[in-house]
Motif scaffolding. Sequence first.
Motif, PDB file in Angstrom:
ATOM      1  N   SER A 144       0.828  -1.203   0.000  1.00  0.00           N
ATOM      2  CA  SER A 144       0.000   0.000   0.000  1.00  0.00           C
ATOM      3  C   SER A 144       0.864   1.255   0.000  1.00  0.00           C
ATOM      4  CB  SER A 144      -0.939   0.011   1.205  1.00  0.00           C
ATOM      5  OG  SER A 144      -1.872  -1.028   1.110  1.00  0.00           O
ATOM      6  N   ALA A 145       1.881   1.270   0.832  1.00  0.00           N
ATOM      7  CA  ALA A 145       2.780   2.430   0.889  1.00  0.00           C
ATOM      8  C   ALA A 145       3.504   2.624  -0.440  1.00  0.00           C
ATOM      9  CB  ALA A 145       3.785   2.251   2.022  1.00  0.00           C
ATOM     10  N   ARG A 146       3.957   1.542  -1.037  1.00  0.00           N
ATOM     11  CA  ARG A 146       4.669   1.625  -2.312  1.00  0.00           C
ATOM     12  C   ARG A 146       3.760   2.142  -3.421  1.00  0.00           C
ATOM     13  NH1 ARG A 146       5.615  -1.460  -6.604  1.00  0.00           N
ATOM     14  NH2 ARG A 146       4.262  -3.133  -5.894  1.00  0.00           N
ATOM     15  N   LEU A 147       2.517   1.652  -3.461  1.00  0.00           N
ATOM     16  CA  LEU A 147       1.583   2.079  -4.498  1.00  0.00           C
ATOM     17  C   LEU A 147       1.139   3.531  -4.305  1.00  0.00           C
ATOM     18  CD1 LEU A 147      -0.542  -1.164  -4.836  1.00  0.00           C
ATOM     19  CD2 LEU A 147       1.149  -0.294  -6.451  1.00  0.00           C
ATOM     20  N   MET A 148       0.934   3.945  -3.052  1.00  0.00           N
ATOM     21  CA  MET A 148       0.568   5.339  -2.791  1.00  0.00           C
ATOM     22  C   MET A 148       1.711   6.276  -3.165  1.00  0.00           C
ATOM     23  SD  MET A 148      -1.793   5.362   0.632  1.00  0.00           S
ATOM     24  CE  MET A 148      -0.759   4.282   1.608  1.00  0.00           C
TER      25      MET A 148
ATOM     26  N   GLU B 153       1.724   6.537  -6.947  1.00  0.00           N
ATOM     27  CA  GLU B 153       0.606   7.358  -7.404  1.00  0.00           C
ATOM     28  C   GLU B 153       0.874   8.842  -7.170  1.00  0.00           C
ATOM     29  OE1 GLU B 153      -4.142   8.013  -6.513  1.00  0.00           O
ATOM     30  OE2 GLU B 153      -3.130   6.260  -5.708  1.00  0.00           O
ATOM     31  N   PHE B 154       1.420   9.193  -6.009  1.00  0.00           N
ATOM     32  CA  PHE B 154       1.740  10.582  -5.723  1.00  0.00           C
ATOM     33  C   PHE B 154       2.807  11.105  -6.677  1.00  0.00           C
ATOM     34  CE2 PHE B 154       4.360  13.800  -3.697  1.00  0.00           C
ATOM     35  CZ  PHE B 154       3.396  14.772  -3.457  1.00  0.00           C
ATOM     36  N   ARG B 155       3.854  10.313  -6.882  1.00  0.00           N
ATOM     37  CA  ARG B 155       4.921  10.729  -7.798  1.00  0.00           C
ATOM     38  C   ARG B 155       4.377  10.912  -9.223  1.00  0.00           C
ATOM     39  NH1 ARG B 155      10.494   9.410  -6.156  1.00  0.00           N
ATOM     40  NH2 ARG B 155      10.420   8.677  -4.009  1.00  0.00           N
TER      41      ARG B 155
ATOM     42  N   VAL C  54       2.324  21.937  -9.374  1.00  0.00           N
ATOM     43  CA  VAL C  54       2.576  20.812  -8.475  1.00  0.00           C
ATOM     44  C   VAL C  54       2.084  21.164  -7.071  1.00  0.00           C
ATOM     45  CG1 VAL C  54       4.368  19.409  -7.395  1.00  0.00           C
ATOM     46  CG2 VAL C  54       4.446  19.850  -9.843  1.00  0.00           C
ATOM     47  N   GLY C  55       2.211  22.408  -6.676  1.00  0.00           N
ATOM     48  CA  GLY C  55       1.697  22.836  -5.375  1.00  0.00           C
ATOM     49  C   GLY C  55       0.198  22.713  -5.261  1.00  0.00           C
TER      50      GLY C  55
ATOM     51  N   ARG D 262       5.324   6.299 -17.762  1.00  0.00           N
ATOM     52  CA  ARG D 262       6.436   5.665 -18.473  1.00  0.00           C
ATOM     53  C   ARG D 262       7.766   6.009 -17.817  1.00  0.00           C
ATOM     54  NH1 ARG D 262      10.320   6.543 -21.509  1.00  0.00           N
ATOM     55  NH2 ARG D 262       9.982   8.755 -21.767  1.00  0.00           N
ATOM     56  N   GLN D 263       7.959   7.275 -17.485  1.00  0.00           N
ATOM     57  CA  GLN D 263       9.199   7.703 -16.845  1.00  0.00           C
ATOM     58  C   GLN D 263       9.389   7.051 -15.480  1.00  0.00           C
ATOM     59  OE1 GLN D 263       9.341  11.977 -16.600  1.00  0.00           O
ATOM     60  NE2 GLN D 263       9.327  12.259 -18.820  1.00  0.00           N
ATOM     61  N   LEU D 264       8.330   7.008 -14.695  1.00  0.00           N
ATOM     62  CA  LEU D 264       8.439   6.437 -13.352  1.00  0.00           C
ATOM     63  C   LEU D 264       8.668   4.927 -13.376  1.00  0.00           C
ATOM     64  CD1 LEU D 264       5.765   8.538 -11.481  1.00  0.00           C
ATOM     65  CD2 LEU D 264       8.228   8.546 -11.088  1.00  0.00           C
TER      66      LEU D 264
END
Length: 101
Positions: free
Chosen positions: A17-21, A24-26, A47-48, A86-88
Amino acid sequence: MAFDLRAALLRKEEVESARLMDFEFRQRARTFRLLADALGASGDELVGEIALSDDAGILDRLVADRSLDRAELGASYARCRAEAYRQLVGELGDPTPHRLG
């Protein structure tokens, strides 16, 4: 000492869950940074905004403030979101949850 399957599954759920969140945020932040570049706007400003509003709200504000076509902005947003993903994936790996076993 016995293996506690329940504890292992709960720990896996926490980690996944932490990894997926995080992913998603990134992705959301990267999407709006790319969109800002495409619009010639400040990436830091857009972004702000992600802390204050959902994606649709940010896009609505851009349409109102900059008199942009909503359909065209939506298409640019979709392209930027796909590029951010794609970048992430290239940087962090595939966000698909890891299977047990």
